[in-house]
Scaffold this active site. Structure first.
Site, mmCIF file in Angstrom:
data_model
loop_
_atom_site.group_PDB
_atom_site.id
_atom_site.type_symbol
_atom_site.label_atom_id
_atom_site.label_comp_id
_atom_site.label_asym_id
_atom_site.label_seq_id
_atom_site.Cartn_x
_atom_site.Cartn_y
_atom_site.Cartn_z
ATOM 1 N N CYS A 140 36.752 29.043 39.058
ATOM 2 C CA CYS A 140 37.839 30.028 39.557
ATOM 3 C C CYS A 140 38.891 29.483 39.791
ATOM 4 C CB CYS A 140 37.221 30.561 40.660
ATOM 5 S SG CYS A 140 35.609 31.480 40.227
ATOM 6 N N SER B 277 25.829 41.994 40.577
ATOM 7 C CA SER B 277 25.034 42.144 39.525
ATOM 8 C C SER B 277 23.424 41.726 39.421
ATOM 9 C CB SER B 277 25.488 41.206 38.234
ATOM 10 O OG SER B 277 25.662 39.973 38.686
ATOM 11 N N TYR C 185 27.349 48.689 39.954
ATOM 12 C CA TYR C 185 27.132 49.130 38.569
ATOM 13 C C TYR C 185 26.408 50.371 38.371
ATOM 14 C CZ TYR C 185 28.640 44.186 37.966
ATOM 15 O OH TYR C 185 29.371 42.958 38.177
ATOM 16 N N GLU D 95 36.969 33.905 57.883
ATOM 17 C CA GLU D 95 37.516 34.324 56.517
ATOM 18 C C GLU D 95 38.325 35.535 56.358
ATOM 19 O OE1 GLU D 95 38.305 32.623 53.807
ATOM 20 O OE2 GLU D 95 36.853 31.199 53.324
ATOM 21 N N LYS E 273 30.730 40.072 49.784
ATOM 22 C CA LYS E 273 29.460 40.075 48.726
ATOM 23 C C LYS E 273 28.675 38.762 48.645
ATOM 24 C CE LYS E 273 31.143 38.930 44.301
ATOM 25 N NZ LYS E 273 32.033 38.730 43.197
ATOM 26 N N ARG F 218 29.835 26.564 42.200
ATOM 27 C CA ARG F 218 31.025 27.066 42.988
ATOM 28 C C ARG F 218 30.861 26.869 44.486
ATOM 29 N NH1 ARG F 218 32.768 29.899 38.773
ATOM 30 N NH2 ARG F 218 32.041 31.456 37.739
ATOM 31 N N LYS G 183 33.239 35.835 50.726
ATOM 32 C CA LYS G 183 32.299 35.788 49.198
ATOM 33 C C LYS G 183 31.304 34.570 49.356
ATOM 34 C CE LYS G 183 32.767 35.517 44.236
ATOM 35 N NZ LYS G 183 33.689 35.746 43.201
ATOM 36 N N CYS H 180 38.121 32.478 36.407
ATOM 37 C CA CYS H 180 36.860 32.075 35.662
ATOM 38 C C CYS H 180 36.518 32.610 34.369
ATOM 39 C CB CYS H 180 35.819 31.968 36.792
ATOM 40 S SG CYS H 180 35.512 33.779 37.587
HETATM 41 C C1 PBG Z 1 34.405 35.560 40.016
HETATM 42 C C2 PBG Z 1 33.251 36.749 40.190
HETATM 43 C C3 PBG Z 1 31.931 36.847 40.516
HETATM 44 C C4 PBG Z 1 31.836 38.211 40.683
HETATM 45 C C5 PBG Z 1 32.976 38.837 40.472
HETATM 46 N N1 PBG Z 1 34.210 38.125 40.356
HETATM 47 C C6 PBG Z 1 30.937 35.801 40.529
HETATM 48 C C7 PBG Z 1 31.133 34.404 40.537
HETATM 49 O O1 PBG Z 1 31.584 33.910 41.430
HETATM 50 O O2 PBG Z 1 30.864 33.753 39.194
HETATM 51 C C8 PBG Z 1 30.402 38.680 40.915
HETATM 52 C C9 PBG Z 1 30.036 39.970 40.519
HETATM 53 C C10 PBG Z 1 28.728 40.309 40.256
HETATM 54 O O3 PBG Z 1 27.938 39.439 40.044
HETATM 55 O O4 PBG Z 1 28.426 41.508 39.650
HETATM 56 N N2 PBG Z 1 35.558 35.379 40.384
HETATM 57 ZN ZN ZN Z 2 36.362 33.527 39.558
#
Ligand code: PBG
Ligand code: ZN
Length: 323
Positions: A131, A275, A314, A234, A249, A218, A196, A123
């Site tokens: 992705c 994030s 972070y 999964e 996550k 997504r 995820k 991505c």
């Molecule tokens: C994408 C990816 C994402 C994160 C890590 N790898 C987000 C998305 O699906 O757009 C998220 C990490 C974060 O938000 O800190 N493969």
């Molecule tokens: Zn991605």
């Protein structure tokens, strides 16, 4: 168990020393992984608007951060890349000279003992921000999986310690394992983002990584947050396909999944405090709504208490500084 007035729960809460003695959940720096965003150029250190304290850096600056991570005893750093150019198949992700491959080589040279994890996804590198590869307007599973295998091998060749696929395609763990083994990298472990969720909390990351989808969302590959049994399925599939570490996550909205996964699977379990989870605390603290440090510790300990062995955050260096 005797009850009041014999039993007084407050007795063990009276002083910091007593509270410390009976603390059940602990955290050490080696359980923390710090996400880094690597960009082309030199001497670059740009703060991400939506993520105060998080920077896009060039390789030389990423090496500085990596050395800091090593001094702090962090478990590792996980690298995300900002390519020079984007295209339909995310070419820079599987190019020897891609930005993440350069960063891996530089960091392993400067800090050989620091664990370097590579995010394996398209991505950040595709012009459409998805992705995977688009075929007939949809993210195509099998051609994407083929490219993910290539990315993993390229990163392994650059010296990455662990590959971490975050795309949510079906069968990618098996394909990556096969590709790595065929290229002579049977020793490289896979940490799969196994469960995820399609989450609002990735918003700020997409600014940091420049990976916002240019059309749609997504939800046709990431999971529905409503489904816990599916999340376990999964994770089971990824373990069967050869994942060495499995990741859930986002973290705070999925504490129940972390707990269930910890109980159902033997594999080391990671959780990503993403994030948006970080940004929420930063934003609320900036407005005087919560105390930043207290909120940081409370959330991270909640993730640990739920059962995460490894936490991507972070806050990693800030946490480690006061451990
Ligand atoms: C994408 C990816 C994402 C994160 C890590 N790898 C987000 C998305 O699906 O757009 C998220 C990490 C974060 O938000 O800190 N493969
Ligand atoms: Zn991605």
């Amino acid at each position: 168990m005797s009850s009041f007035p014999i039993r007084r729960m407050r007795r063990l809460r009276r002083t910091p020393a007593l509270r410390r003695l009976v603390q059940e959940t602990h955290l050490v720096p080696s359980q923390l992984v710090w996400p880094l965003f690597v960009a082309h150029g030199e001497g670059v250190r740009r703060e991400v608007n939506l993520l105060p304290g998080v920077f896009q850096t060039s390789v030389d600056e990423a090496v500085q951060d990596a050395e800091r991570a090593r001094r702090l005893g962090l478990g590792g750093v996980i690298l995300f890349g900002l390519p020079a150019a984007k295209d339909g198949t995310g070419s820079e992700a599987h190019d020897e000279q891609g930005i993440v491959q350069q960063a891996i080589r530089a960091i392993k040279r400067a800090a050989p003992d620091l664990l370097v994890l590579g995010d394996v996804c398209l991505c950040e590198y595709t012009d459409h921000g998805h992705c995977g590869v688009i075929v007939d307007g949809e993210v195509d599973n099998d051609s994407t999986v083929y490219l993910l295998g290539k990315i993993a091998v390229i990163q392994a060749r650059a010296g990455v310690d662990v590959v971490a696929p975050s795309d949510m395609m079906d069968g990618r763990v098996a394909a990556i394992r096969k590709a790595l083994d065929a290229a002579g990298f049977a020793r490289v472990p896979i940490m799969s983002y196994a469960a995820k969720m399609a989450s609002a909390f990735y918003g700020p990351f997409r600014e940091a990584a420049g990976s916002t989808p240019q059309f749609g969302d997504r939800q046709a590959y990431q999971m529905q947050g409503t489904n816990a049994d599916e999340a376990m399925k999964e994770i089971r599939l990824d373990v069967e396909e050869g994942a060495d570490i499995v990741l859930v996550k986002p973290a705070l909205p999925c504490l129940d999944l972390i707990r269930r996964a910890k109980e159902e699977f033997g594999a080391p379990l990671a959780a990503f405090q993403v994030s948006g989870e970080y940004a929420m605390i930063k934003a609320a603290a900036a407005r005087g709504m919560v105390d930043e440090a207290t909120a940081m510790w409370e959330t991270v300990y909640a993730i640990r208490r739920a059962g995460a062995d490894i936490i991507l955050s972070y806050f990693a260096p800030t946490l480690a500084e006061s451990l």
